[in-house]
Design an enzyme around this catalytic site. Sequence first.
Site, PDB file in Angstrom:
ATOM      1  CG  ASP A   7      39.247  -3.158  27.116  1.00 10.89           C
ATOM      2  OD1 ASP A   7      39.578  -4.311  27.468  1.00 10.89           O
ATOM      3  OD2 ASP A   7      39.499  -2.698  25.992  1.00 10.89           O
ATOM      4  CD  GLU A  69      38.520  -7.948  28.056  1.00  7.58           C
ATOM      5  OE1 GLU A  69      39.051  -8.773  27.305  1.00  7.58           O
ATOM      6  OE2 GLU A  69      38.184  -6.810  27.685  1.00  7.58           O
ATOM      7  CG  ASP A 143      41.273   0.735  23.649  1.00  8.27           C
ATOM      8  OD1 ASP A 143      41.546  -0.465  23.850  1.00  8.27           O
ATOM      9  OD2 ASP A 143      41.946   1.469  22.911  1.00  8.27           O
TER      10      ASP A 143
END
Length: 184
Positions: A7, A69, A143
């Site tokens: 991420d 992502e 996160d």
Amino acid sequence: MRILGIDPGLQTTGFGVIETDGPRLHYVASGTIKTREAAQGDLPTRLKIIYEGVREVVTRYEPQQASVEIVFVNVNPQSTLLLGQARGAAIAGLLSLPTSPQVSEYTALQMKKAVTGHGHATKAQIRHMVMRLLELPREPNNDASDALGLAICHAHAGSLMSQMAKATSLSRRTHAQIKGGRVY
């Protein structure tokens, strides 16, 4: 198979590593790469920290697959550009080693849908479902849970996508017609 989820973020990049055994998912590790030691305006140093941090994670856990992502467009274009650079540093870190994993990309909407069942889940819902799916004793931070969610998303979708690729030739669209703000 071992899967690494990333991420990306300019201040904090989350990572999560899981293993799959058929349909079963097993937690391996998770954490964050923080760039706070670099000065606020020192973008090159922050990108270097992300790059080296991702390389260290790949070297330590040796994943065969990775999922990152996809950046969405924010209201603030400058934020989108900075996040894109952090994402680029993370992907470069993934692919810079001789034993680099195969990299797949997923949107936040796809990850949320894979983990919680709907694409508009809150951070708290994602943390809770990641904890339940991986049988963790407590919820990971935002996160790390997003990164673990990306790994879970790839564990569910990656095998289906590879089966579809074997069955038919998949190719990216080389053109699109835009009408009224929509792509056709």
